[in-house]
Design a protein around this motif. Structure first.
Motif, PDB file in Angstrom:
ATOM      1  N   HIS A 123      90.760  10.622  25.623  1.00 29.85           N
ATOM      2  CA  HIS A 123      90.415  11.614  27.397  1.00 29.85           C
ATOM      3  C   HIS A 123      90.610  10.840  28.830  1.00 29.85           C
ATOM      4  CE1 HIS A 123      86.843   9.446  26.612  1.00 29.85           C
ATOM      5  NE2 HIS A 123      86.341  10.038  27.404  1.00 29.85           N
ATOM      6  N   ARG A 124      90.961  11.692  29.726  1.00 30.43           N
ATOM      7  CA  ARG A 124      90.966  10.702  30.978  1.00 30.43           C
ATOM      8  C   ARG A 124      90.953  11.858  32.070  1.00 30.43           C
ATOM      9  NH1 ARG A 124      96.254  12.766  29.496  1.00 30.43           N
ATOM     10  NH2 ARG A 124      97.523  14.162  30.074  1.00 30.43           N
ATOM     11  N   VAL A 125      90.657  11.594  33.459  1.00 31.17           N
ATOM     12  CA  VAL A 125      90.639  12.122  34.266  1.00 31.17           C
ATOM     13  C   VAL A 125      91.462  12.240  35.450  1.00 31.17           C
ATOM     14  CG1 VAL A 125      88.930  12.553  36.218  1.00 31.17           C
ATOM     15  CG2 VAL A 125      87.534  11.971  34.407  1.00 31.17           C
ATOM     16  N   GLU A 126      91.710  13.729  35.041  1.00 35.78           N
ATOM     17  CA  GLU A 126      93.687  13.291  36.574  1.00 35.78           C
ATOM     18  C   GLU A 126      93.605  13.289  37.947  1.00 35.78           C
ATOM     19  OE1 GLU A 126      96.387  13.582  35.180  1.00 35.78           O
ATOM     20  OE2 GLU A 126      96.347  14.499  33.871  1.00 35.78           O
ATOM     21  N   PRO A 127      94.036  12.249  38.829  1.00 36.58           N
ATOM     22  CA  PRO A 127      93.772  11.645  40.305  1.00 36.58           C
ATOM     23  C   PRO A 127      92.869  12.917  41.092  1.00 36.58           C
ATOM     24  CG  PRO A 127      95.507  10.853  39.614  1.00 36.58           C
ATOM     25  CD  PRO A 127      95.482  12.267  38.385  1.00 36.58           C
ATOM     26  N   VAL A 128      91.622  12.998  41.571  1.00 36.34           N
ATOM     27  CA  VAL A 128      91.772  13.752  42.719  1.00 36.34           C
ATOM     28  C   VAL A 128      91.847  13.456  44.047  1.00 36.34           C
ATOM     29  CG1 VAL A 128      89.521  14.631  43.762  1.00 36.34           C
ATOM     30  CG2 VAL A 128      88.906  14.143  41.596  1.00 36.34           C
ATOM     31  N   THR A 129      93.330  14.222  44.620  1.00 35.17           N
ATOM     32  CA  THR A 129      93.692  14.463  45.566  1.00 35.17           C
ATOM     33  C   THR A 129      92.996  14.683  47.123  1.00 35.17           C
ATOM     34  OG1 THR A 129      95.154  16.595  45.136  1.00 35.17           O
ATOM     35  CG2 THR A 129      96.025  13.986  43.981  1.00 35.17           C
ATOM     36  N   LYS A 130      92.174  15.589  46.791  1.00 36.61           N
ATOM     37  CA  LYS A 130      91.411  16.126  48.268  1.00 36.61           C
ATOM     38  C   LYS A 130      89.871  16.258  47.360  1.00 36.61           C
ATOM     39  CE  LYS A 130      91.563  20.043  51.653  1.00 36.61           C
ATOM     40  NZ  LYS A 130      92.072  21.135  52.299  1.00 36.61           N
ATOM     41  N   GLY A 131      89.243  15.758  48.292  1.00 31.56           N
ATOM     42  CA  GLY A 131      88.072  16.189  48.073  1.00 31.56           C
ATOM     43  C   GLY A 131      87.417  15.581  47.128  1.00 31.56           C
ATOM     44  N   ALA A 132      85.676  15.669  46.867  1.00 31.94           N
ATOM     45  CA  ALA A 132      85.054  14.547  45.806  1.00 31.94           C
ATOM     46  C   ALA A 132      85.125  15.318  44.887  1.00 31.94           C
ATOM     47  CB  ALA A 132      83.844  14.313  46.362  1.00 31.94           C
ATOM     48  N   ARG A 133      84.617  14.916  43.316  1.00 28.40           N
ATOM     49  CA  ARG A 133      84.323  15.324  41.980  1.00 28.40           C
ATOM     50  C   ARG A 133      83.371  14.169  41.655  1.00 28.40           C
ATOM     51  NH1 ARG A 133      85.214  13.587  37.326  1.00 28.40           N
ATOM     52  NH2 ARG A 133      85.453  15.748  35.707  1.00 28.40           N
ATOM     53  N   LEU A 134      82.058  15.501  41.672  1.00 27.79           N
ATOM     54  CA  LEU A 134      80.638  14.576  41.410  1.00 27.79           C
ATOM     55  C   LEU A 134      80.506  15.439  40.016  1.00 27.79           C
ATOM     56  CD1 LEU A 134      81.342  13.693  44.569  1.00 27.79           C
ATOM     57  CD2 LEU A 134      77.963  13.412  44.575  1.00 27.79           C
ATOM     58  N   ALA A 135      79.512  14.237  38.748  1.00 27.25           N
ATOM     59  CA  ALA A 135      79.405  14.887  37.886  1.00 27.25           C
ATOM     60  C   ALA A 135      78.928  13.236  37.635  1.00 27.25           C
ATOM     61  CB  ALA A 135      81.552  14.241  36.983  1.00 27.25           C
ATOM     62  N   SER A 136      78.282  13.707  35.886  1.00 30.34           N
ATOM     63  CA  SER A 136      77.495  13.027  35.779  1.00 30.34           C
ATOM     64  C   SER A 136      77.754  12.945  33.405  1.00 30.34           C
ATOM     65  CB  SER A 136      75.899  13.480  35.092  1.00 30.34           C
ATOM     66  OG  SER A 136      75.058  12.612  34.159  1.00 30.34           O
ATOM     67  N   PHE A 137      77.664  11.459  33.543  1.00 28.95           N
ATOM     68  CA  PHE A 137      78.515  11.226  31.721  1.00 28.95           C
ATOM     69  C   PHE A 137      77.368  10.594  31.267  1.00 28.95           C
ATOM     70  CE2 PHE A 137      79.755   7.773  34.710  1.00 28.95           C
ATOM     71  CZ  PHE A 137      79.874   6.740  33.372  1.00 28.95           C
ATOM     72  N   LEU A 138      78.009  11.330  29.382  1.00 27.01           N
ATOM     73  CA  LEU A 138      76.478  10.233  28.857  1.00 27.01           C
ATOM     74  C   LEU A 138      77.231  10.360  27.653  1.00 27.01           C
ATOM     75  CD1 LEU A 138      74.313  12.291  27.751  1.00 27.01           C
ATOM     76  CD2 LEU A 138      75.431  13.043  30.045  1.00 27.01           C
ATOM     77  N   TRP A 139      76.583   8.980  26.604  1.00 30.85           N
ATOM     78  CA  TRP A 139      77.071   9.674  25.365  1.00 30.85           C
ATOM     79  C   TRP A 139      75.625   9.790  24.334  1.00 30.85           C
ATOM     80  CZ3 TRP A 139      78.627   5.957  28.783  1.00 30.85           C
ATOM     81  CH2 TRP A 139      79.885   5.917  28.668  1.00 30.85           C
ATOM     82  N   THR A 140      75.547  10.282  22.925  1.00 30.99           N
ATOM     83  CA  THR A 140      74.484  10.702  22.364  1.00 30.99           C
ATOM     84  C   THR A 140      74.552   9.834  21.201  1.00 30.99           C
ATOM     85  OG1 THR A 140      74.007  12.729  23.969  1.00 30.99           O
ATOM     86  CG2 THR A 140      73.412  12.767  21.099  1.00 30.99           C
ATOM     87  N   GLN A 141      74.233   9.516  19.953  1.00 30.15           N
ATOM     88  CA  GLN A 141      74.256   9.441  19.238  1.00 30.15           C
ATOM     89  C   GLN A 141      73.371   9.894  18.471  1.00 30.15           C
ATOM     90  OE1 GLN A 141      73.084   5.281  16.953  1.00 30.15           O
ATOM     91  NE2 GLN A 141      72.285   6.063  15.230  1.00 30.15           N
ATOM     92  N   SER A 142      74.516  10.722  16.840  1.00 33.21           N
ATOM     93  CA  SER A 142      74.049  11.741  16.300  1.00 33.21           C
ATOM     94  C   SER A 142      73.435  11.511  15.182  1.00 33.21           C
ATOM     95  CB  SER A 142      75.570  12.396  16.480  1.00 33.21           C
ATOM     96  OG  SER A 142      75.385  13.981  15.377  1.00 33.21           O
ATOM     97  N   MET A 143      72.504  12.612  14.643  1.00 29.52           N
ATOM     98  CA  MET A 143      72.383  12.617  13.722  1.00 29.52           C
ATOM     99  C   MET A 143      72.988  12.452  12.634  1.00 29.52           C
ATOM    100  SD  MET A 143      68.525  14.655  13.565  1.00 29.52           S
ATOM    101  CE  MET A 143      69.031  15.629  14.391  1.00 29.52           C
ATOM    102  N   VAL A 144      74.739  13.043  12.710  1.00 28.26           N
ATOM    103  CA  VAL A 144      75.521  13.094  11.584  1.00 28.26           C
ATOM    104  C   VAL A 144      76.699  13.295  12.464  1.00 28.26           C
ATOM    105  CG1 VAL A 144      77.231  15.498  10.589  1.00 28.26           C
ATOM    106  CG2 VAL A 144      75.091  15.522  10.827  1.00 28.26           C
ATOM    107  N   ARG A 145      76.921  11.394  11.713  1.00 28.61           N
ATOM    108  CA  ARG A 145      78.220  10.484  12.315  1.00 28.61           C
ATOM    109  C   ARG A 145      79.457  11.258  12.446  1.00 28.61           C
ATOM    110  NH1 ARG A 145      78.468   4.647  11.524  1.00 28.61           N
ATOM    111  NH2 ARG A 145      76.567   4.351  10.472  1.00 28.61           N
ATOM    112  N   ASP A 146      79.598  11.750  11.150  1.00 26.27           N
ATOM    113  CA  ASP A 146      81.290  12.120  11.106  1.00 26.27           C
ATOM    114  C   ASP A 146      81.278  13.898  12.132  1.00 26.27           C
ATOM    115  OD1 ASP A 146      83.051  14.573   9.422  1.00 26.27           O
ATOM    116  OD2 ASP A 146      83.873  12.190   9.703  1.00 26.27           O
ATOM    117  N   ASP A 147      82.579  13.270  12.353  1.00 26.76           N
ATOM    118  CA  ASP A 147      82.771  14.378  13.840  1.00 26.76           C
ATOM    119  C   ASP A 147      83.247  16.298  12.872  1.00 26.76           C
ATOM    120  OD1 ASP A 147      83.415  16.307  16.834  1.00 26.76           O
ATOM    121  OD2 ASP A 147      85.724  15.818  16.016  1.00 26.76           O
TER     122      ASP A 147
END
Length: 226
Positions: free
Chosen positions: A159-183
């Motif tokens: 995955h990727r985040v494309e360049p922000v050419t105007k303004g500002a993109r604010l976000a939160s990002f996080l990870w989870t360990q699942s009880m079920v490992r396999d996607d």
């Protein structure tokens, strides 16, 4: 699996987060990048010593835990404390795959990153570019979501985040360990759960829906790591 969760944050929570982020202290996003990611990551990140980061993390984590879609899709065993980033002036994050193991700040306890989540605080009309692009076995997907929404996807996805050419993109990002490992297994459980809920809404509680719920929990018992 990729899942859009609309309205994860309430309007009040979103307003509080935006106010806290507007007054926040930002640092170079390379502080949390691995070796490969450091080559393609150009953004800013909320510093760990920012006084308001604990409150921001509390809001996002509680919103996730109360959301039935997130719980069904991620089946969380452990949620790492969220990070917060800012993209502007051409900031971007090139193609990468998240680290398989991460540690919470100040902790030596390893957490497996099965599920990645991004929560948006900026509306699409507040910036140009900045699309989250995810490539998985189902193809290439682009997401540019309203503020307060979240996107959930497998951490093994490119995955990727494309360049922000105007303004500002604010976000939160996080990870989870699942009880079920396999996607794929998580995906099957999620689809089964969603279809059971639809059947219940259509026909009510029947012997067949009760049996399907039983099958769901048997599979969860078989696959879950607790």
């Amino acid at each position: 699996m990729m899942l859009h969760i609309p309205g994860l944050l309430t309007p009040e929570e979103l307003a509080e987060c935006r106010a806290l982020l507007a007054a926040a202290q930002w640092e170079d996003g390379l502080t949390t990048a691995g070796g490969q990611a450091a080559l393609v990551k150009r953004n800013r990140q909320l510093a760990e010593n920012t006084p308001t980061i604990a409150r921001l993390r509390e809001i996002v984590t509680e919103a996730l835990l109360r959301n039935p879609l997130f719980f069904s899709a991620a089946l969380p065993k452990c949620i790492l404390p969220p990070f917060f980033n800012r993209y502007e002036d051409g900031g971007h994050y090139g193609n990468h795959i998240d680290n398989a193991i991460r540690y919470a700040h100040g902790s030596r306890m390893p957490v497996r990153t099965d599920v990645s989540t991004t929560v948006l605080f900026s509306d699409p009309d507040e910036y140009e570019g900045g699309d989250l692009v995810i490539e998985d076995t189902y193809g290439t997907h682009e997401a540019k979501l309203p503020a307060g929404d979240a996107i959930v996807y497998a951490s093994t996805s490119l995955h990727r985040v494309e360049p922000v050419t105007k303004g500002a993109r604010l976000a939160s990002f996080l990870w989870t360990q699942s009880m079920v490992r396999d996607d794929w297994k998580r995906h099957m459980l999620f689809e089964l759960d969603m279809n059971i809920q639809k059947l219940r809404a259509q026909v009510g509680e029947t012997a067949e829906t009760v049996a399907l719920v039983g099958h769901y929990h048997k599979l969860l018992q078989l696959w879950a790591e607790t």
